[in-house]
Structure formats: structure tokens, C-alpha cells
Design a protein around this motif. Structure first.
Motif, short mmCIF file in Angstrom:
data_model
loop_
_atom_site.label_atom_id
_atom_site.label_comp_id
_atom_site.label_asym_id
_atom_site.label_seq_id
_atom_site.Cartn_x
_atom_site.Cartn_y
_atom_site.Cartn_z
N ASN A 24 -0.47 -0.43 -14.86
CA ASN A 24 -0.61 1.00 -14.87
C ASN A 24 0.60 1.77 -14.73
OD1 ASN A 24 -3.78 1.23 -15.28
ND2 ASN A 24 -3.39 -0.11 -13.64
N PRO A 25 1.82 1.61 -15.36
CA PRO A 25 2.89 2.37 -15.01
C PRO A 25 3.00 3.88 -15.21
CG PRO A 25 3.19 1.03 -16.99
CD PRO A 25 1.97 0.67 -16.55
N GLU A 26 2.18 4.41 -16.04
CA GLU A 26 2.22 5.62 -16.32
C GLU A 26 1.42 6.41 -15.27
OE1 GLU A 26 4.20 7.54 -18.17
OE2 GLU A 26 5.27 5.49 -18.44
N THR A 27 -0.05 5.75 -14.97
CA THR A 27 -0.70 6.21 -13.92
C THR A 27 -0.07 6.35 -12.65
OG1 THR A 27 -2.83 5.48 -15.22
CG2 THR A 27 -2.88 5.87 -12.72
N ALA A 28 0.79 5.42 -12.28
CA ALA A 28 1.45 5.27 -11.10
C ALA A 28 2.56 6.30 -11.14
CB ALA A 28 2.03 3.91 -10.87
N ARG A 29 3.28 6.77 -12.18
CA ARG A 29 4.18 7.72 -12.22
C ARG A 29 3.71 8.62 -12.20
NH1 ARG A 29 6.42 5.55 -15.94
NH2 ARG A 29 8.20 4.50 -14.67
N THR A 30 2.62 9.16 -12.76
CA THR A 30 1.74 10.31 -12.50
C THR A 30 1.45 10.69 -11.15
OG1 THR A 30 1.05 10.52 -14.79
CG2 THR A 30 -0.34 11.89 -13.24
N PHE A 31 0.91 9.70 -10.76
CA PHE A 31 0.23 9.82 -9.11
C PHE A 31 1.43 9.85 -8.18
CE2 PHE A 31 -0.17 7.33 -5.13
CZ PHE A 31 -1.40 8.29 -4.51
N LYS A 77 5.74 16.13 -5.61
CA LYS A 77 5.65 17.87 -5.86
C LYS A 77 4.67 18.31 -4.77
CE LYS A 77 5.26 18.94 -10.28
NZ LYS A 77 4.64 19.22 -11.64
N ALA A 78 3.64 17.62 -4.65
CA ALA A 78 2.93 18.31 -3.39
C ALA A 78 3.60 18.33 -2.12
CB ALA A 78 1.63 17.51 -3.21
N ILE A 79 4.27 17.47 -1.81
CA ILE A 79 5.18 17.47 -0.84
C ILE A 79 6.08 18.74 -0.67
CG2 ILE A 79 6.99 16.50 0.62
CD1 ILE A 79 5.80 13.57 -0.49
N GLU A 80 6.85 18.88 -1.74
CA GLU A 80 7.75 19.90 -1.89
C GLU A 80 7.26 21.38 -2.00
OE1 GLU A 80 10.98 19.76 -1.29
OE2 GLU A 80 10.37 17.57 -1.01
N TRP A 81 5.68 21.39 -2.54
CA TRP A 81 4.82 22.62 -2.53
C TRP A 81 4.75 23.09 -0.98
CZ3 TRP A 81 0.22 23.76 -0.57
CH2 TRP A 81 -0.15 25.18 -0.99
N GLY A 89 10.89 15.01 -1.94
CA GLY A 89 9.89 14.47 -2.83
C GLY A 89 9.30 13.08 -2.43
N GLY A 90 9.54 12.90 -1.09
CA GLY A 90 9.24 11.52 -0.41
C GLY A 90 9.94 10.27 -0.85
N ARG A 91 11.14 10.38 -1.45
CA ARG A 91 11.58 9.26 -1.89
C ARG A 91 12.00 8.26 -0.82
NH1 ARG A 91 13.27 9.22 -7.26
NH2 ARG A 91 14.63 7.75 -6.78
N ILE A 92 11.76 6.90 -0.97
CA ILE A 92 11.92 6.20 0.15
C ILE A 92 13.46 5.86 0.39
CG2 ILE A 92 11.43 3.99 1.01
CD1 ILE A 92 8.54 4.14 -0.70
N ASP A 93 13.88 5.81 1.75
CA ASP A 93 15.09 5.49 2.05
C ASP A 93 15.03 4.25 2.57
OD1 ASP A 93 17.41 4.95 3.63
OD2 ASP A 93 17.78 7.25 3.77
N PRO A 94 15.97 3.15 2.47
CA PRO A 94 15.93 2.08 2.83
C PRO A 94 15.83 1.83 4.37
CG PRO A 94 17.57 2.15 1.24
CD PRO A 94 17.02 3.46 1.32
N LYS A 95 16.34 2.91 5.05
CA LYS A 95 16.48 2.83 6.52
C LYS A 95 15.02 3.00 7.12
CE LYS A 95 17.45 7.70 7.41
NZ LYS A 95 18.61 8.81 7.60
N SER A 96 13.81 3.65 6.17
CA SER A 96 12.60 3.64 6.56
C SER A 96 11.84 2.33 6.77
CB SER A 96 11.88 4.38 5.64
OG SER A 96 12.53 5.75 5.41
N PHE A 97 12.58 1.21 6.31
CA PHE A 97 11.81 -0.09 6.51
C PHE A 97 12.96 -0.98 7.26
CE2 PHE A 97 9.32 1.28 2.79
CZ PHE A 97 8.10 0.81 3.41
N ALA A 115 9.40 10.53 -10.31
CA ALA A 115 10.28 11.25 -11.17
C ALA A 115 10.57 12.62 -10.63
CB ALA A 115 9.67 11.35 -12.50
N TYR A 116 10.34 12.83 -9.38
CA TYR A 116 10.64 14.20 -8.83
C TYR A 116 12.17 14.35 -8.92
CZ TYR A 116 10.70 18.50 -6.28
OH TYR A 116 11.13 19.90 -5.86
N GLY A 117 12.68 15.57 -9.59
CA GLY A 117 14.08 15.68 -9.22
C GLY A 117 14.80 15.19 -10.43
N LYS A 118 14.05 14.36 -11.42
CA LYS A 118 14.83 13.82 -12.45
C LYS A 118 14.34 14.47 -13.86
CE LYS A 118 14.86 9.12 -10.50
NZ LYS A 118 14.50 7.92 -10.84
#
Length: 346
Positions: free
Chosen positions: A242-249, A255-259, A300-308, A339-342
């Protein structure tokens, strides 16, 4: 009010049932497949009473498009939530990144896809003592009891890192006792001296501070600065089907984070209140007025490697995760679906 002592820390995450989830996920996750054409558009999830999760906010704002959420109940903890996702009972779940590392190390085919909470100047957990407590420094915690909402998760990790960074040995750290205390009872337990330190955050922290008579020993924000602490995970099978569903989610959550960052706080709280009232689950909305931030550090909640990386090293040093199990932190997460910011996502 029962106070539950911590188990041997080398086994604490196993007690969350994550090993069982890893063993079972291969059989149970069939329920997460997308069906013909990989077009699964309804995502099952667990919520939280009296609170609005980022996916719920994203859906209400219209950021999920034709992807719908199906509430199946409320989670009792982060480890339980990602276990449910790994075993196919839900389609996504969120937890402290250390729990995600542990789950992945047990062989569960899951990927973190977006950060959803963290610590900043507005959203943080503090370790509080009574105003007249003799506890002033890390070494003063030896022989003391520290109350927190659950073991093997964010608060216990913060406590360990705090003690380790101030030079306490493993043997000395072992003499500091974490206890499970329900968050709503933590202030009372601290004031009645059933515990010497209580972990408080959000409305419970603000109410306790307004009452007075307590002071912070340290906070996770003071310890590590602004950082994202937890991520939503999905199974690799779900992402492939379900790549498109995952991308939409994922993009909708971004976007909700930034809102939530850019909208005046009173408007955010009003939106939360309307969401809770519309779902008609007889929830108390009083706590929503204390909301300040989700605490996500990255845009946008993008994951930084240092988070792990912090948690991989911490768990490996303790022997909770064999170093050979996690060859690279890159295998734990993906930003592919954000895709936020892309272009289309911003």
C-alpha cells in the motif's frame, strides 16, 4: 495505590511483550495487506482518551484525502501499540523509539515512518521532587524511588541517561528504583512521600507546579535538548502492498504537525475540543486547554538518524539488544513516504 518495582533492567523491554510480537507478526499481519491493487484505504488504529492524536488531527483537517481511520480502542502504552501494529491487529502504532528498536531487533518486519512526539521547551517531562527534599544531585537518587507511567520506555531511559552522564556506575544506577505509578496518582504519591521523585508532564505537571511545593531535578529537554522521541511504525508488508496509502497517511500527519506549529494555540485547542466532542465517547475535554506542543523536533516529522542512534547505543550497552542485531540505524526507519516539503506535501 499499588507501586510496582522495576524488574531486572536487562529484561525490561521483553516484559512489554515485544518478543512475542516479533514471533507472531509473520503469521498475523496478513490482515494488513492491501488486497487487489494495494488499495487499502481504511487504517485501523488505537487512540487515547481525552486526547487528539496527529492522525486524528490530520483526518479532521482533510489532509488524509480518501484514507479513513478506524478507531479500534485506546492503547495502554507505546509498546502495546506497536505490538498491535506488528501483529496485524492495527495498521499503524506509535511508541518511544527505544521500544521500536527493541521490536525490530527481535525480527519484527516493521519500519518507523514519521516522528509524532518529542520534547521541546513547551512539551517535556520533568523529574520532580518536593521543595524541601534533600535530593539535589544525581548521586542523591541512590536508594530512592522514582515514579513513572511505565517501565522500559521514555522515562526510564531518561533516568538512566541522566545518571550515566553524571558518572554513576552500573551498580549505583541499579540502586535507584523506578516504580510504575499511574500518571494521575504521581503528584499524590510524591506529596505523600511514597516516592521521592515523580515524573510529570503536560496538564499533570502544570497543575502540580501551580499548587506549589515541588521543584524539578531535571527535565528531558534540559538533558537532551529538543528531540523527537517516538515514531509511528507500519509493517514492511503493508508499505510494500500500500505505498500510496502510506504516502497519503505519512504526508498528512506531517502536514498536521506543521499546522499545529503555525496555527495560534487557542485555535488548535478549539479544533481538538471539537474533534473530541464529535466522536462522542464521553471523554473529558478539560485537559485539552493545557496543550502546548507535540514536541516533534524536525520539520514535517522527518526522521533524523540520531533519533534512533541514541537508543541503539543505549540498549546495546545495556545488553538489551545484541549489537549484531542492528547493523545500521538506517534499517529502522524510512522517510520515503513523507512527501512534506517535496512539492505536493507542502
Amino acid at each position: 495505590m499499588p507501586l510496582t518495582p522495576a524488574p531486572n533492567r536487562r529484561h525490561f523491554l521483553a516484559l512489554a511483550g515485544l518478543a512475542a510480537a516479533a514471533a507472531a507478526c509473520g503469521k498475523a499481519e496478513a490482515g494488513t495487506a492491501g488486497g487487489a491493487g494495494g488499495r487499502k484505504r481504511t487504517l485501523r488504529y488505537q487512540g487515547a482518551a481525552g486526547a487528539v492524536t496527529l492522525p486524528e488531527l490530520a483526518e479532521d483537517l482533510g489532509y488524509l484525502g480518501d484514507v479513513k481511520l478506524e478507531w479500534v480502542g485506546n492503547t495502554i502504552s507505546g509498546p502495546q501499540d506497536i505490538q498491535s501494529a506488528a501483529t496485524g491487529q492495527t495498521d499503524f502504532g506509535g511508541a518511544f523509539n527505544g521500544a521500536v528498536v527493541k521490536l525490530a531487533s527481535q525480527g519484527a518486519p516493521v519500519k518507523a515512518v514519521i516522528s509524532y512526539y518529542g520534547s521541546d521547551k513547551d512539551a517535556y517531562n520533568g523529574f520532580y521532587v518536593l521543595e524541601d527534599s534533600p535530593i539535589r544531585a544525581p548521586r542523591d537518587l541512590i536508594g530512592k524511588k522514582v515514579g513513572m507511567n511505565t517501565l522500559g520506555a521514555h522515562s526510564e531511559a531518561m533516568l538512566d541517561i541522566y545518571l550515566e552522564r553524571h558518572g554513576l556506575s552500573r551498580a549505583e544506577i541499579g540502586k535507584v528504583t523506578p516504580l510504575v505509578v499511574p500518571p494521575v496518582n504521581t503528584e499524590q504519591a510524591l506529596r505523600q512521600k511514597q516516592i521521592q521523585v515523580g515524573v510529570l508532564g503536560g496538564i499533570l505537571r502544570d497543575k502540580a507546579l501551580a499548587t506549589g511545593g515541588i521543584r524539578p531535578l531535571f527535565t528531558d529537554f534540559q538533558l537532551l535538548g529538543a528531540f523527537s522521541a517516538g515514531t509511528y511504525v507500519m509493517t514492511e508488508r503493508f508499505l510494500k502492498a500500500n505505498p500510496e496509502t502510506a504516502r497519503t497517511f505519512v504526508t498528512g500527519v506531517a502536514k498536521a504537525i506543521e499546522w499545529s506549529r503555525t496555527t495560534p494555540r487557542d485555535q488548535v485547542i478549539a479544533r481538538f475540543t471539537a474533534i473530541v466532542e464529535k466522536r462522542r465517547r464521553q471523554e473529558d475535554t478539560a485537559a485539552l486547554k493545557f496543550w502546548r506542543s507535540y514536541g516533534v523536533a524536525e520539520t514535517g516529522g522527518r526522521i533524523d538518524p540520531k533519533s534512533f542512534r541514541l537508543w541503539v547505543d543505549w540498549l546495546a550497552d545495556r545488553g538489551d539488544v545484541p549489537k549484531s542485531r542492528i547493523k545500521s540505524v538506517d534499517e529502522l526507519y524510512t522517510n520515503e513516504f513523507n512527501a512534506y516539503g517535496k512539492g505536493s506535501g507542502s
